[in-house]
Design an enzyme around this catalytic site. Structure first.
Site, short mmCIF file in Angstrom:
data_model
loop_
_atom_site.label_atom_id
_atom_site.label_comp_id
_atom_site.label_asym_id
_atom_site.label_seq_id
_atom_site.Cartn_x
_atom_site.Cartn_y
_atom_site.Cartn_z
N LEU A 19 30.24 0.07 12.57
CA LEU A 19 31.68 0.66 13.02
C LEU A 19 31.90 0.47 14.56
O LEU A 19 32.97 0.21 14.87
CB LEU A 19 31.34 2.02 12.82
CG LEU A 19 31.80 2.60 11.41
CD1 LEU A 19 31.38 4.01 11.32
CD2 LEU A 19 32.95 2.29 10.73
N GLY A 20 30.80 0.39 15.04
CA GLY A 20 30.77 -0.22 16.56
C GLY A 20 29.60 -0.16 17.28
O GLY A 20 28.55 0.57 16.71
N GLY A 46 27.74 0.62 21.43
CA GLY A 46 27.88 1.20 22.97
C GLY A 46 26.74 1.17 23.64
O GLY A 46 25.61 0.34 23.25
N GLY A 47 26.70 2.06 24.66
CA GLY A 47 25.56 1.86 25.80
C GLY A 47 24.18 2.42 25.10
O GLY A 47 23.03 2.12 25.34
N MET A 48 24.34 3.31 24.27
CA MET A 48 23.26 4.16 23.47
C MET A 48 22.72 3.16 22.27
O MET A 48 21.62 3.25 22.02
CB MET A 48 23.41 5.44 23.28
CG MET A 48 23.51 6.49 24.30
SD MET A 48 23.60 7.96 23.92
CE MET A 48 22.19 8.37 22.64
N GLY A 49 23.54 2.51 21.51
CA GLY A 49 23.06 1.87 20.20
C GLY A 49 24.28 1.46 19.49
O GLY A 49 25.19 0.98 19.88
N ASP A 54 30.85 13.26 28.36
CA ASP A 54 31.57 11.99 28.17
C ASP A 54 32.72 12.03 27.30
O ASP A 54 32.97 11.29 26.57
CB ASP A 54 30.61 11.10 27.78
CG ASP A 54 30.99 9.60 27.84
OD1 ASP A 54 31.97 9.36 28.60
OD2 ASP A 54 30.64 8.68 27.08
#
Length: 507
Positions: free
Chosen positions: A21-22, A24-27, A136
């Site tokens: 799905l996408g 990001g910075g964390m995973g 956030d």
């Protein structure tokens, strides 16, 4: 949704992963299925998974997030912080996020706009009620589900931000356009940071831009800390609520419940006028030039990862305090009562005098407005530092002066006058720029404590514990220097007086 890649896992626990799905910075976030139910599974990057403290923090935050009512959020369904790849399972919401909606269809109006404003405020009430701070909140984290907006990714950012490896360097994880001023200058993180982000988010939803938008992330950060929000284009009945939510001081912001009450009841008593424009600063000591250009986010050197193609202002940053310069070891400190000759010395000329006595360092100017600089220590400070000093008996035609990063003709100067406090830069070229100023009120002749805290390239100025202004120190030629005390005379023909005592300077 994208197909799984060769390195993506195929299963996690009881969950079969179906697609990506996408990221990001964390995973990464995957669409998954278990027992016929579709869910979203977020996995944590290996660098965080290797930290035992992160796993413990992750577990704690997930437990808190489970207490948040699911009607306005993506419900937390499952999590395994002990798995080799820690993961979080949340309700899958089939709907666009707010950033995609605004980018594709333009700003929201009417009922759609109020649905987002009320829905996100409701989510914050629930999140804060569970003891969680989102940290956030941004358009990408608001999904426009059928019926009611849903807020996602709450609480988990704190697990990342609070691990020992990251707090060691004061890292801050978030999205710069939606960060409250106190997050940028190292202040306490409270639910008020989410209220500030709500104000930015609603302004973006209504106008397609964020209220502190600038050409660069660093310029945006400085506008957040120093400028009033641009709320042109917001409906009148939203503008006052949003303006209050964007107050610089977190104590001046409403709670999420107050915001929700105002939206639902329209109570006029809640929505005071927006902050008045900053009073135009009077001319000081022949200071010329324009306000200095915006420079760098507080909390030090920045590692900025641009989220390109996203007009929601979603520039995600990780910031770490820059280490002190090698010329300023961490143990460097100057402490002086200024009652006898020591770091500072007496000086008398036909135009002014600096005299140490039982009550402190008395500075007397003559009848010209050239100013006074008293002889003091040559110790060079660079990088992060703090300056604390008391002053009193200030005459109404003079300003107490604290110089820092002073190198010959070049320096920064803070002047505390009867009605105004200001920071200016005296450049090696001879140019002088007022960087930041704020009005003062009260007894200017009384004893005050002045504090200048410099972190990275942001100076925060406090008077008697109250934060008055921030200033960007971005001139590379003024990166280090000595600290000086003195007096600035406002007009020819008058004598000025100020007394300093108990100075404490440390790296």
């Amino acid at each position: 949704m994208k197909p799984l890649r060769p390195h993506d896992p195929r299963t996690l626990g009881e969950y079969e992963l179906l697609g990506l799905l996408g990221e990001g910075g964390m995973g990464a976030v995957y669409l998954a299925q278990s027992r016929g139910k579709t869910v979203a599974v977020k996995i944590i990057r290996a660098e965080f998974a290797a930290q035992p403290e992160f796993r413990g923090r992750f577990r704690s935050e997930v437990n808190r997030a489970r207490q948040v009512p699911p009607f306005c959020t993506a419900a937390v369904l499952d999590a395994d912080p002990e798995h080799e790849t820690p993961y979080l399972v949340v309700e899958y919401i089939d709907g666009p996020d707010l950033a995609d909606r605004v980018a594709g269809d333009g700003p929201l109006t009417g009922g759609a706009l109020y649905s987002v404003a009320v829905g996100v405020a409701t989510a914050l009430v629930a999140i804060h009620g569970a003891g969680v701070i989102h940290r956030d909140l941004k358009p990408r984290n608001v999904l426009l589900a059928p019926g009611f907006p849903k807020v996602i990714d709450f609480g988990i950012a704190r697990a990342l931000e609070s691990t020992s490896e990251h707090t060691r360097t004061d890292q801050v994880v978030g999205t710069i356009s939606y960060m409250a001023p106190e997050r940028l200058d190292g202040g306490a993180v409270t639910p008020a940071v989410d209220v500030f982000a709500w104000g930015v988010l609603v302004a973006y939803a209504a106008t397609g831009r964020t209220p502190f938008a600038a050409d660069t992330p660093t310029a945006t950060a400085v506008r957040i800390m120093t400028a009033e929000p641009d709320l042109a284009g917001l409906p009148d009945d939203l503008r006052a609520v949003v303006g209050r939510a964007l107050a610089k001081d977190p104590a001046d912001r409403p709670s999420a419940q107050d915001v929700l009450d105002a939206l639902l009841t329209g109570r006029p008593g809640f929505t005071p006028p927006l902050l008045p424009p900053r009073r135009r600063a009077p001319h000081r000591r022949k200071v010329a030039g324009a306000v200095a250009a915006a420079a760098v986010v507080a909390a030090g050197a920045l590692v900025v990862a641009l989220n390109t193609g996203d007009d929601s202002g979603a520039t995600t940053i990780t910031s770490a305090s820059a280490p002190a310069s090698a010329s300023t070891p961490a143990e460097v400190r100057i402490v002086d009562t200024l009652t006898r000759a020591g770091q500072w010395r007496d000086k008398r000329t036909g135009d002014y005098s600096c005299e140490l006595g039982p009550d402190g360092l008395a500075v007397v100017s003559g009848t010209t407005d050239d100013g006074v600089t008293c002889p003091g220590p040559a110790t060079v400070f660079a990088g992060d530092q703090s300056i604390k000093v008391h002053y009193d008996e200030l005459s109404d035609d003079a300003c107490a002066l604290v110089g820092f990063r002073h190198t010959g003709r070049a320096r920064y100067e803070l002047t505390a006058c009867a009605d105004e406090i200001a920071v200016a830069a005296y450049h090696p070229s001879g140019d002088v720029n007022t960087i930041s100023s704020a009005p003062l009120k009260g007894d200017y002749a009384a004893r005050h404590q002045l504090v200048i805290d410099i972190v990275g390239e942001i100076a925060t100025v406090r008077l008697d514990g109250e934060k008055l202004l921030t200033a960007v120190l971005d001139d590379p030629a003024l990166a280090e220097g000595a600290t000086t005390l003195g007096l600035a005379q406002l007009a020819d023909g008058d004598e000025g007086f100020v007394r300093f005592s108990n100075i404490d300077i440390r790296a």
